[in-house]
Design a protein around this motif. Sequence first.
Motif, PDB file in Angstrom:
ATOM      1  N   TYR A   1       5.645  -6.613   6.970  1.00  0.00           N
ATOM      2  CA  TYR A   1       6.777  -5.799   6.525  1.00  0.00           C
ATOM      3  C   TYR A   1       7.691  -5.465   7.692  1.00  0.00           C
ATOM      4  O   TYR A   1       8.920  -5.452   7.555  1.00  0.00           O
ATOM      5  N   VAL A   2       7.122  -5.183   8.832  1.00  0.00           N
ATOM      6  CA  VAL A   2       7.929  -4.865  10.009  1.00  0.00           C
ATOM      7  C   VAL A   2       8.732  -6.082  10.436  1.00  0.00           C
ATOM      8  O   VAL A   2       9.917  -5.980  10.775  1.00  0.00           O
ATOM      9  N   LYS A   3       8.124  -7.247  10.414  1.00  0.00           N
ATOM     10  CA  LYS A   3       8.842  -8.467  10.768  1.00  0.00           C
ATOM     11  C   LYS A   3       9.985  -8.730   9.795  1.00  0.00           C
ATOM     12  O   LYS A   3      11.037  -9.261  10.171  1.00  0.00           O
ATOM     13  N   ALA A   4       9.784  -8.335   8.524  1.00  0.00           N
ATOM     14  CA  ALA A   4      10.799  -8.597   7.509  1.00  0.00           C
ATOM     15  C   ALA A   4      11.928  -7.576   7.516  1.00  0.00           C
ATOM     16  O   ALA A   4      12.979  -7.812   6.913  1.00  0.00           O
ATOM     17  N   GLY A   5      11.723  -6.420   8.196  1.00  0.00           N
ATOM     18  CA  GLY A   5      12.799  -5.440   8.261  1.00  0.00           C
ATOM     19  C   GLY A   5      12.412  -4.006   7.992  1.00  0.00           C
ATOM     20  O   GLY A   5      13.290  -3.138   7.938  1.00  0.00           O
ATOM     21  N   ALA A   6      11.126  -3.716   7.824  1.00  0.00           N
ATOM     22  CA  ALA A   6      10.691  -2.322   7.696  1.00  0.00           C
ATOM     23  C   ALA A   6      10.768  -1.641   9.060  1.00  0.00           C
ATOM     24  O   ALA A   6      10.675  -2.292  10.108  1.00  0.00           O
ATOM     25  N   LEU A   7      10.933  -0.328   9.042  1.00  0.00           N
ATOM     26  CA  LEU A   7      11.020   0.417  10.301  1.00  0.00           C
ATOM     27  C   LEU A   7       9.690   0.443  11.028  1.00  0.00           C
ATOM     28  O   LEU A   7       9.625   0.229  12.242  1.00  0.00           O
TER      29      LEU A   7
ATOM     30  N   SER B   1       2.785  -0.506  13.894  1.00  0.00           N
ATOM     31  CA  SER B   1       3.759  -1.491  14.353  1.00  0.00           C
ATOM     32  C   SER B   1       5.155  -0.952  14.060  1.00  0.00           C
ATOM     33  O   SER B   1       5.372  -0.305  13.032  1.00  0.00           O
ATOM     34  N   THR B   2       6.098  -1.196  14.963  1.00  0.00           N
ATOM     35  CA  THR B   2       7.460  -0.686  14.785  1.00  0.00           C
ATOM     36  C   THR B   2       8.491  -1.801  14.974  1.00  0.00           C
ATOM     37  O   THR B   2       8.214  -2.824  15.604  1.00  0.00           O
ATOM     38  N   ASN B   3       9.684  -1.563  14.431  1.00  0.00           N
ATOM     39  CA  ASN B   3      10.792  -2.502  14.569  1.00  0.00           C
ATOM     40  C   ASN B   3      11.938  -1.782  15.276  1.00  0.00           C
ATOM     41  O   ASN B   3      12.722  -1.075  14.636  1.00  0.00           O
ATOM     42  N   PRO B   4      12.052  -1.930  16.591  1.00  0.00           N
ATOM     43  CA  PRO B   4      13.084  -1.199  17.332  1.00  0.00           C
ATOM     44  C   PRO B   4      14.508  -1.592  16.949  1.00  0.00           C
ATOM     45  O   PRO B   4      15.427  -0.791  17.077  1.00  0.00           O
ATOM     46  N   TYR B   5      14.698  -2.821  16.474  1.00  0.00           N
ATOM     47  CA  TYR B   5      16.037  -3.266  16.084  1.00  0.00           C
ATOM     48  C   TYR B   5      16.512  -2.505  14.842  1.00  0.00           C
ATOM     49  O   TYR B   5      17.660  -2.061  14.774  1.00  0.00           O
ATOM     50  N   VAL B   6      15.632  -2.349  13.869  1.00  0.00           N
ATOM     51  CA  VAL B   6      15.974  -1.577  12.672  1.00  0.00           C
ATOM     52  C   VAL B   6      16.200  -0.121  13.046  1.00  0.00           C
ATOM     53  O   VAL B   6      17.122   0.533  12.532  1.00  0.00           O
ATOM     54  N   ALA B   7      15.366   0.400  13.940  1.00  0.00           N
ATOM     55  CA  ALA B   7      15.525   1.798  14.366  1.00  0.00           C
ATOM     56  C   ALA B   7      16.914   2.027  14.960  1.00  0.00           C
ATOM     57  O   ALA B   7      17.600   3.002  14.617  1.00  0.00           O
TER      58      ALA B   7
ATOM     59  N   LEU C   1      19.674   2.014  12.353  1.00  0.00           N
ATOM     60  CA  LEU C   1      19.707   3.210  11.521  1.00  0.00           C
ATOM     61  C   LEU C   1      19.935   4.479  12.339  1.00  0.00           C
ATOM     62  O   LEU C   1      19.931   5.579  11.782  1.00  0.00           O
ATOM     63  N   GLY C   2      20.099   4.318  13.652  1.00  0.00           N
ATOM     64  CA  GLY C   2      20.315   5.476  14.496  1.00  0.00           C
ATOM     65  C   GLY C   2      19.092   6.359  14.641  1.00  0.00           C
ATOM     66  O   GLY C   2      19.200   7.586  14.807  1.00  0.00           O
ATOM     67  N   ILE C   3      17.913   5.754  14.608  1.00  0.00           N
ATOM     68  CA  ILE C   3      16.650   6.496  14.689  1.00  0.00           C
ATOM     69  C   ILE C   3      16.017   6.278  16.056  1.00  0.00           C
ATOM     70  O   ILE C   3      15.885   5.137  16.517  1.00  0.00           O
ATOM     71  N   VAL C   4      15.646   7.357  16.710  1.00  0.00           N
ATOM     72  CA  VAL C   4      14.908   7.285  17.969  1.00  0.00           C
ATOM     73  C   VAL C   4      13.425   7.264  17.628  1.00  0.00           C
ATOM     74  O   VAL C   4      12.890   8.223  17.058  1.00  0.00           O
ATOM     75  N   LEU C   5      12.766   6.174  17.970  1.00  0.00           N
ATOM     76  CA  LEU C   5      11.384   5.958  17.550  1.00  0.00           C
ATOM     77  C   LEU C   5      10.489   5.787  18.772  1.00  0.00           C
ATOM     78  O   LEU C   5      10.813   5.034  19.689  1.00  0.00           O
ATOM     79  N   ASP C   6       9.367   6.488  18.788  1.00  0.00           N
ATOM     80  CA  ASP C   6       8.401   6.332  19.873  1.00  0.00           C
ATOM     81  C   ASP C   6       7.764   4.952  19.832  1.00  0.00           C
ATOM     82  O   ASP C   6       7.769   4.270  18.795  1.00  0.00           O
ATOM     83  N   GLU C   7       7.179   4.556  20.948  1.00  0.00           N
ATOM     84  CA  GLU C   7       6.447   3.294  21.006  1.00  0.00           C
ATOM     85  C   GLU C   7       5.240   3.343  20.060  1.00  0.00           C
ATOM     86  O   GLU C   7       4.647   4.405  19.848  1.00  0.00           O
ATOM     87  N   PRO C   8       4.867   2.198  19.466  1.00  0.00           N
ATOM     88  CA  PRO C   8       3.747   2.200  18.509  1.00  0.00           C
ATOM     89  C   PRO C   8       2.439   2.696  19.111  1.00  0.00           C
ATOM     90  O   PRO C   8       1.669   3.388  18.443  1.00  0.00           O
TER      91      PRO C   8
END
Length: 305
Positions: A230-236, A275-281, A284-291
């Motif tokens: 899901y993350v590879k496909a575009g989930a956050l 798992s995270t998707n930094p590109y999607v983050a 969307l203007g979301i600051v996301l911590d490392e997985p």
Amino acid sequence: MGLLLRLLVCVLLVMALPMARAAQVALVMSEDGSAFGEAADAISTELRNGGHRVQSLPYPLRAEDTPTLNNSALIVTLGTRAAQGIAALAPRAPVLYALLPRSAYERLPHRTDDGRRFSAVFIDQPATRQIELLRLALPDWSRLALLTGRDSTDLGNRLQAVARERKLRPVLAQVNDENELYPTLQRVLAEPTILLALPDSSLYNNRTISNILLTAYHQRSPVIGFSPAYVKAGALLALFSTPAQVGQQAGEAARLGLATGTLPPPAPPRQFRVSTNPYVARSLGIVLDEPGLLKERLERLEAGQ
């Protein structure tokens, strides 16, 4: 001297424990594939380390597999199809079902008050863990969308209850037909909302996932998945357990059942990954911590630290 005496007593107690007799275990996989093979390898390693023999059986079962099932001290299944097939046979041996959703386990035809003979290691995450991850990863978000189908009503209700306890604002919507999916999705995402995908193949499958992700993205709503795909496909981000992690836990449960005669209670996966998707983050203007940091913080929270 007191310390040495206590150590000696501990050693003697361990030596006095009964050793589990070597047993044959039948391992039934729903299908061939990397995920099932990964889980099977982990289970087999645990059991063989305990001195037990593992006999793998294909599914669907063949007539010549009956003696193996009848002569096994324990049957372990991987996946929903194998679980359903074995449960329908009502075998004499105890059964440990693994790598299946909790909802699938609860629909199996066996009905017994003897919990020692049946148990499971689920593939889906506990509701509390999922909601706590959302609060850690997205502390500024409060709206949560939960779409449920025929296989996920109970899970949706559990998630909704936990979300409310954690002061979130969950929106629960039942989707009875795939044709209802996109109108319902647009309604619940009318304003930016976290969409938590549930492991329900009637809603989230290869036909629908691309459009679900695209619709959520256009609504500026992050999607939380249940697998790295899901993350590879575009989930956050996604919260999941690997087949090897589930397999190791199932192997440990099987060893305990063979040693004590009692299987442990059904349980969600103990180990997990984020798992995270930094590109999607960024989009969307979301600051996301490392997985790794999110996983560490979630583990500390679960440990009560």
